[in-house]
Write a protein that holds these residues in place. Structure first.
Motif, short mmCIF file in Angstrom:
data_model
loop_
_atom_site.label_atom_id
_atom_site.label_comp_id
_atom_site.label_asym_id
_atom_site.label_seq_id
_atom_site.Cartn_x
_atom_site.Cartn_y
_atom_site.Cartn_z
N PHE A 70 40.56 54.56 54.00
CA PHE A 70 41.17 53.30 53.89
C PHE A 70 41.62 53.24 52.64
O PHE A 70 41.73 52.21 51.78
N TYR A 71 41.82 54.01 52.06
CA TYR A 71 42.18 54.14 49.85
C TYR A 71 43.73 53.27 49.98
O TYR A 71 43.63 52.05 49.13
N LEU A 72 44.48 52.99 50.99
CA LEU A 72 45.59 53.10 50.51
C LEU A 72 45.70 50.73 50.66
O LEU A 72 45.77 50.05 50.05
N PRO A 73 44.65 50.74 52.34
CA PRO A 73 44.75 49.17 52.34
C PRO A 73 44.40 48.99 51.43
O PRO A 73 43.53 47.38 51.44
N PHE A 74 42.95 48.99 50.71
CA PHE A 74 41.59 48.26 49.61
C PHE A 74 42.72 48.49 48.57
O PHE A 74 42.51 47.39 47.68
N LEU A 75 42.96 49.42 48.34
CA LEU A 75 43.83 49.65 46.67
C LEU A 75 44.84 48.05 47.10
O LEU A 75 45.04 47.25 46.27
N LEU A 76 45.43 47.76 48.10
CA LEU A 76 46.19 46.65 48.49
C LEU A 76 45.34 45.73 48.34
O LEU A 76 46.32 44.46 47.66
N ILE A 77 44.33 45.12 48.53
CA ILE A 77 43.85 44.47 49.02
C ILE A 77 43.21 43.52 47.22
O ILE A 77 42.77 43.07 47.04
N LEU A 78 42.68 44.89 46.86
CA LEU A 78 42.13 44.78 44.98
C LEU A 78 43.40 44.16 44.86
O LEU A 78 42.93 43.13 43.50
N VAL A 79 44.31 44.84 44.68
CA VAL A 79 44.99 44.49 44.06
C VAL A 79 46.10 43.41 44.17
O VAL A 79 46.38 42.18 43.23
N CYS A 80 46.10 42.12 45.25
CA CYS A 80 46.18 41.23 45.95
C CYS A 80 45.65 40.09 44.81
O CYS A 80 45.42 38.84 45.16
N LEU A 81 44.13 40.34 45.54
CA LEU A 81 43.13 39.67 45.09
C LEU A 81 42.92 39.39 43.45
O LEU A 81 42.53 38.47 43.28
N ILE A 82 43.20 40.11 42.45
CA ILE A 82 43.41 40.45 41.36
C ILE A 82 45.27 40.03 40.83
O ILE A 82 44.31 38.81 40.28
N LEU A 83 45.71 39.78 40.98
CA LEU A 83 46.56 38.77 41.23
C LEU A 83 46.83 37.18 41.51
O LEU A 83 46.60 36.19 40.88
N ARG A 84 46.06 37.04 42.22
CA ARG A 84 45.68 36.08 42.70
C ARG A 84 44.60 34.92 42.08
O ARG A 84 45.06 34.30 41.44
N GLY A 85 43.69 35.45 41.16
CA GLY A 85 42.68 35.82 40.72
C GLY A 85 43.95 34.94 39.49
O GLY A 85 43.60 34.14 38.68
N VAL A 86 44.49 35.95 38.88
CA VAL A 86 45.62 35.36 37.58
C VAL A 86 46.12 34.04 37.77
O VAL A 86 46.22 33.66 36.64
N ALA A 87 47.00 34.08 39.46
CA ALA A 87 47.92 32.90 39.32
C ALA A 87 47.24 32.04 39.71
O ALA A 87 47.43 30.46 38.60
N PHE A 88 45.98 32.30 39.97
CA PHE A 88 45.13 30.35 39.86
C PHE A 88 44.97 29.93 38.13
O PHE A 88 45.15 28.55 37.73
N GLU A 89 44.45 30.89 37.90
CA GLU A 89 44.47 30.41 36.10
C GLU A 89 45.27 30.40 35.58
O GLU A 89 45.49 29.91 34.49
N TYR A 90 46.85 31.01 35.56
CA TYR A 90 48.60 30.96 34.53
C TYR A 90 49.06 30.36 34.97
O TYR A 90 49.77 29.81 34.26
N ARG A 91 48.87 29.93 36.13
CA ARG A 91 49.90 29.10 36.64
C ARG A 91 50.48 27.79 36.00
O ARG A 91 51.59 27.24 35.78
N SER A 92 49.37 27.24 35.49
CA SER A 92 49.08 25.63 34.42
C SER A 92 49.60 26.26 33.30
O SER A 92 49.52 25.32 32.36
N LYS A 93 50.40 27.57 32.81
CA LYS A 93 49.66 27.12 31.66
C LYS A 93 50.91 26.97 30.57
O LYS A 93 50.51 27.05 29.30
N ARG A 94 52.28 27.10 31.15
CA ARG A 94 53.27 26.90 30.87
C ARG A 94 53.88 25.94 31.87
O ARG A 94 54.22 26.02 32.45
N PRO A 95 55.02 25.42 31.19
CA PRO A 95 55.22 24.52 31.51
C PRO A 95 56.09 24.67 32.83
O PRO A 95 56.93 23.62 33.41
N GLU A 96 57.55 25.71 32.48
CA GLU A 96 58.52 25.52 32.84
C GLU A 96 58.30 25.99 34.41
O GLU A 96 57.32 26.30 34.99
N GLU A 97 58.88 25.15 34.95
CA GLU A 97 59.31 25.41 36.69
C GLU A 97 59.83 26.89 37.32
O GLU A 97 59.00 26.97 37.35
N ARG A 98 59.88 28.07 36.27
CA ARG A 98 60.39 29.23 36.98
C ARG A 98 58.92 29.77 36.62
O ARG A 98 58.39 29.93 37.84
N TRP A 99 58.35 29.28 35.27
CA TRP A 99 57.10 30.00 35.58
C TRP A 99 56.15 29.71 36.90
O TRP A 99 54.97 30.18 36.89
#
Length: 344
Positions: free
Chosen positions: A82-111
């Motif tokens: 299940f290498y590809l499904p697990f890789l997809l899950i891993l990438v999503c979990l990494i990006l999800r954590g980054v999104a929670f932390e980075y969302r409020s770092k800049r005030p721009e609407e697009r960001w």
């Protein structure tokens, strides 16, 4: 009961804990598009899980680590097949954590909008993939006499696995909707309760079909009991949320998650990964397990560490137990939300 049987049960408990906690966590991420009407409401939803989402993922690390140590052949075959499904899950979990932390770092609407899109998609995709993976494990995959996966990605794309993916997405989203109703006040709470009724009906239809299919193919008496408990708990959860009893509804939606995962592991045992090529090539709790000495050391370590983790997580949920609403969110400055996203 042998230690390898004990560790099969413990791994099942770890996966159950992960899906119970991360299930509503993923559901909240999906609801940022389905339920929230504006940025302030999205902020409310994110804040319901802000203090706990990273702790919920500890259960995944524990489950994967325990599988690696207790059943190395299972771990090797599972993660290679299940290498590809697990890789997809891993990438999503990494990006999800980054999104929670980075969302409020800049005030721009697009960001902020782009990170909100990321939270949605990286919650939805793992919700689908976990059902896809576990449905394939239960159904059986191509494992040869050397305990190695002999199939390809196309072999995993089958109707049963795709139905399993839809079931986990619906169930996690329903679980998250009930959690949102439990943790919020005001109009968003009312709309969450209304949405939960519709999602509960969709989950019931998909779940009943999946559980019946699982029982017909691999079930026994114990798995049938788990399936009945899952259906009864889901119906009770929908009834409770209709009555405005969000606490009971969340409890029974959690019981539904627990019962569904329990059914999957009950249909597996004593296998950990069945072979669709030859039953003699099944990976079992016996032939895939580590040595008794390794399992003994693991048991002592788990006995010491597990109560500490449970106490800490229980304390965290108790501290952040209060409801929140849009009135608790500071007005945006210069058209953007600038407070840290994990504030509760």
């Amino acid at each position: 009961m042998h230690l390898h049987d004990v560790w099969f049960v413990l791994i099942a408990v770890l996966w159950t804990g992960y899906f119970f906690l991360e299930g509503f966590d993923f559901g909240i991420g999906v609801l940022t598009k389905l339920l929230a009407r504006d940025r302030k409401e999205r902020r409310v939803l994110i804040n319901t899980i802000g203090p706990v989402w990273d702790g919920n993922e500890v259960w995944l690390l524990s489950a994967a680590g325990a599988t690696f140590a207790a059943f190395p052949d299972w771990y090797a075959t599972l993660f290679s097949g299940f290498y590809l499904p697990f890789l997809l899950i891993l990438v999503c979990l990494i990006l999800r954590g980054v999104a929670f932390e980075y969302r409020s770092k800049r005030p721009e609407e697009r960001w902020q909008r782009n990170w909100e899109h990321t939270i949605f998609w990286t919650s939805l995709i793992p919700s689908l993939m976990w059902g896809f993976v576990f449905a394939n494990i239960v159904q059986g995959v191509k494992i040869d006499a050397d305990m190695e996966y002999a199939g390809n990605l196309a072999d995993l794309l089958n109707p049963y696995a795709l139905l399993g993916a839809l079931v986990t997405l619906a169930l996690f989203t329903f679980h998250g909707t009930v959690f949102a109703a439990l943790k919020t006040v005001g109009d968003i709470r009312v709309r969450a309760r209304r949405l939960a009724l519709g999602l509960g009906a969709v989950t019931a239809v998909l779940g009943l079909g999946f559980l019946a299919w699982t029982q017909a193919d691999n079930g026994d008496g114990a798995s049938l009991v788990a399936a009945v408990v899952a259906v009864a708990a889901l119906v009770t959860a929908v009834g409770a949320v209709a009555a405005g009893r969000e606490g009971w509804s969340f409890t029974f939606s959690g019981v539904t998650v627990v019962a569904v995962v329990a059914m999957l592991f009950l249909t597996l045992f004593p296998n950990v990964m069945p072979s669709s090529l030859n039953e003699a090539w099944n990976l079992t709790v016996t032939n895939a397990a580590s040595t008794p000495y390794t399992l003994t050391i693991m048991t002592w370590c788990a006995g010491i560490a597990t109560p500490v983790v449970l106490l800490y997580q229980g304390w965290t949920y108790w501290v952040f137990r209060k409801r929140i609403g849009t009135q608790h969110i500071a007005d945006a400055q210069h058209g953007a939300d600038t407070r840290p996203v994990v504030d509760a």
